[in-house]
Design a protein around this motif. Structure first.
Motif, PDB file in Angstrom:
ATOM      1  N   GLU A  16      49.670  23.097  47.248  1.00 13.12           N
ATOM      2  CA  GLU A  16      48.261  23.319  46.878  1.00 13.12           C
ATOM      3  C   GLU A  16      47.803  24.707  47.326  1.00 13.12           C
ATOM      4  OE1 GLU A  16      45.891  19.128  47.028  1.00 13.12           O
ATOM      5  OE2 GLU A  16      46.868  19.737  48.910  1.00 13.12           O
ATOM      6  N   GLN A  17      48.231  25.127  48.511  1.00  8.80           N
ATOM      7  CA  GLN A  17      47.883  26.460  48.999  1.00  8.80           C
ATOM      8  C   GLN A  17      48.427  27.534  48.059  1.00  8.80           C
ATOM      9  OE1 GLN A  17      48.723  27.250  53.179  1.00  8.80           O
ATOM     10  NE2 GLN A  17      48.454  25.081  53.635  1.00  8.80           N
ATOM     11  N   ALA A  18      49.686  27.393  47.669  1.00 12.77           N
ATOM     12  CA  ALA A  18      50.312  28.376  46.779  1.00 12.77           C
ATOM     13  C   ALA A  18      49.596  28.421  45.432  1.00 12.77           C
ATOM     14  CB  ALA A  18      51.793  28.058  46.594  1.00 12.77           C
ATOM     15  N   ALA A  19      49.261  27.264  44.890  1.00 17.43           N
ATOM     16  CA  ALA A  19      48.557  27.215  43.604  1.00 17.43           C
ATOM     17  C   ALA A  19      47.169  27.845  43.723  1.00 17.43           C
ATOM     18  CB  ALA A  19      48.444  25.765  43.119  1.00 17.43           C
ATOM     19  N   PHE A  20      46.480  27.521  44.817  1.00 17.36           N
ATOM     20  CA  PHE A  20      45.162  28.106  45.034  1.00 17.36           C
ATOM     21  C   PHE A  20      45.251  29.631  45.124  1.00 17.36           C
ATOM     22  CE2 PHE A  20      42.155  29.965  48.033  1.00 17.36           C
ATOM     23  CZ  PHE A  20      40.965  29.695  47.384  1.00 17.36           C
ATOM     24  N   GLU A  59      47.510  31.634  43.993  1.00 23.06           N
ATOM     25  CA  GLU A  59      47.858  32.220  42.694  1.00 23.06           C
ATOM     26  C   GLU A  59      46.623  32.302  41.800  1.00 23.06           C
ATOM     27  OE1 GLU A  59      50.727  31.387  38.845  1.00 23.06           O
ATOM     28  OE2 GLU A  59      51.252  30.450  40.753  1.00 23.06           O
ATOM     29  N   THR A  60      45.859  31.237  41.755  1.00 19.94           N
ATOM     30  CA  THR A  60      44.638  31.220  40.938  1.00 19.94           C
ATOM     31  C   THR A  60      43.597  32.189  41.487  1.00 19.94           C
ATOM     32  OG1 THR A  60      45.038  28.924  40.335  1.00 19.94           O
ATOM     33  CG2 THR A  60      42.787  29.747  40.037  1.00 19.94           C
ATOM     34  N   PHE A  61      43.414  32.181  42.799  1.00 21.62           N
ATOM     35  CA  PHE A  61      42.428  33.062  43.428  1.00 21.62           C
ATOM     36  C   PHE A  61      42.795  34.526  43.191  1.00 21.62           C
ATOM     37  CE2 PHE A  61      39.666  34.101  47.237  1.00 21.62           C
ATOM     38  CZ  PHE A  61      38.519  33.545  46.710  1.00 21.62           C
ATOM     39  N   SER A  62      44.082  34.842  43.230  1.00 19.64           N
ATOM     40  CA  SER A  62      44.543  36.209  42.949  1.00 19.64           C
ATOM     41  C   SER A  62      44.238  36.605  41.507  1.00 19.64           C
ATOM     42  CB  SER A  62      46.051  36.330  43.212  1.00 19.64           C
ATOM     43  OG  SER A  62      46.313  36.159  44.580  1.00 19.64           O
ATOM     44  N   LYS A  63      44.399  35.681  40.595  1.00 18.54           N
ATOM     45  CA  LYS A  63      44.080  35.954  39.185  1.00 18.54           C
ATOM     46  C   LYS A  63      42.580  36.216  39.018  1.00 18.54           C
ATOM     47  CE  LYS A  63      47.886  33.376  37.118  1.00 18.54           C
ATOM     48  NZ  LYS A  63      48.263  32.173  36.342  1.00 18.54           N
ATOM     49  N   ILE A  64      41.773  35.436  39.716  1.00 17.91           N
ATOM     50  CA  ILE A  64      40.314  35.649  39.664  1.00 17.91           C
ATOM     51  C   ILE A  64      39.987  37.042  40.182  1.00 17.91           C
ATOM     52  CG2 ILE A  64      38.104  34.922  40.682  1.00 17.91           C
ATOM     53  CD1 ILE A  64      39.269  32.016  40.598  1.00 17.91           C
ATOM     54  N   TYR A  65      40.595  37.413  41.300  1.00 16.60           N
ATOM     55  CA  TYR A  65      40.389  38.747  41.874  1.00 16.60           C
ATOM     56  C   TYR A  65      40.768  39.827  40.856  1.00 16.60           C
ATOM     57  CZ  TYR A  65      40.982  42.799  44.918  1.00 16.60           C
ATOM     58  OH  TYR A  65      40.895  44.054  45.480  1.00 16.60           O
TER      59      TYR A  65
END
Length: 146
Positions: free
Chosen positions: A122-126, A128-134
């Protein structure tokens, strides 16, 4: 948990991280803006002010004030390189390096607390998604909607 909006959660989490962090480093005398400069200099010691401002998302004028206070406290020093009088390069002092370690330890502690009871998947998925948002938000010129 009630359905909270992305913008509310992102602002609230940022605020809680700042509050937790500043409470943990209060005795060090670090003030707002200084920890992220030390964190950046960890991997970019000798960067110029323009690079630091961009990387830390601090307006150049505000960064000048932050750096002035850091210099007064003996955390950094400004140096000219290659006789270039127009650009100063920022280097951590021994005291700045000591506080950088404190900053790093406290960021790690807050991250551990934030990810408590969240699986590594879950941390890795978060992240990855948070980096895309950034990346989406950093890409200022792109206003297309997908």
């Amino acid at each position: 948990m009630s359905s909270l909006s992305f913008h509310y959660l992102s602002m609230a989490v940022h605020s809680m991280i700042q509050k937790n962090f500043m409470e943990q480093v209060k005795s060090s005398g670090l003030t707002s803006g200084q920890p992220k400069v030390l964190d950046y200099l960890r991997d970019h010691n000798g960067a110029n002010q323009k690079e630091i401002a961009a990387a830390c998302h601090i307006e150049p004028g505000s960064l000048t004030s932050v750096l002035n206070r850091m210099e007064e406290k003996g955390l950094i020093e400004r140096r000219m390189l290659d006789g270039n009088r127009r650009t100063f390069y920022i280097f951590m002092t021994d005291e700045g390096s000591r506080l950088k370690d404190l900053v790093e330890d406290n960021f790690a502690s807050i991250e551990k607390k934030a990810f408590r009871n969240i699986s590594s998947e879950e941390q890795a998925a978060f992240m990855e998604t948070f980096s895309k948002i950034y990346e989406n938000l950093m890409n200022k010129g792109d206003t297309t909607h997908e």
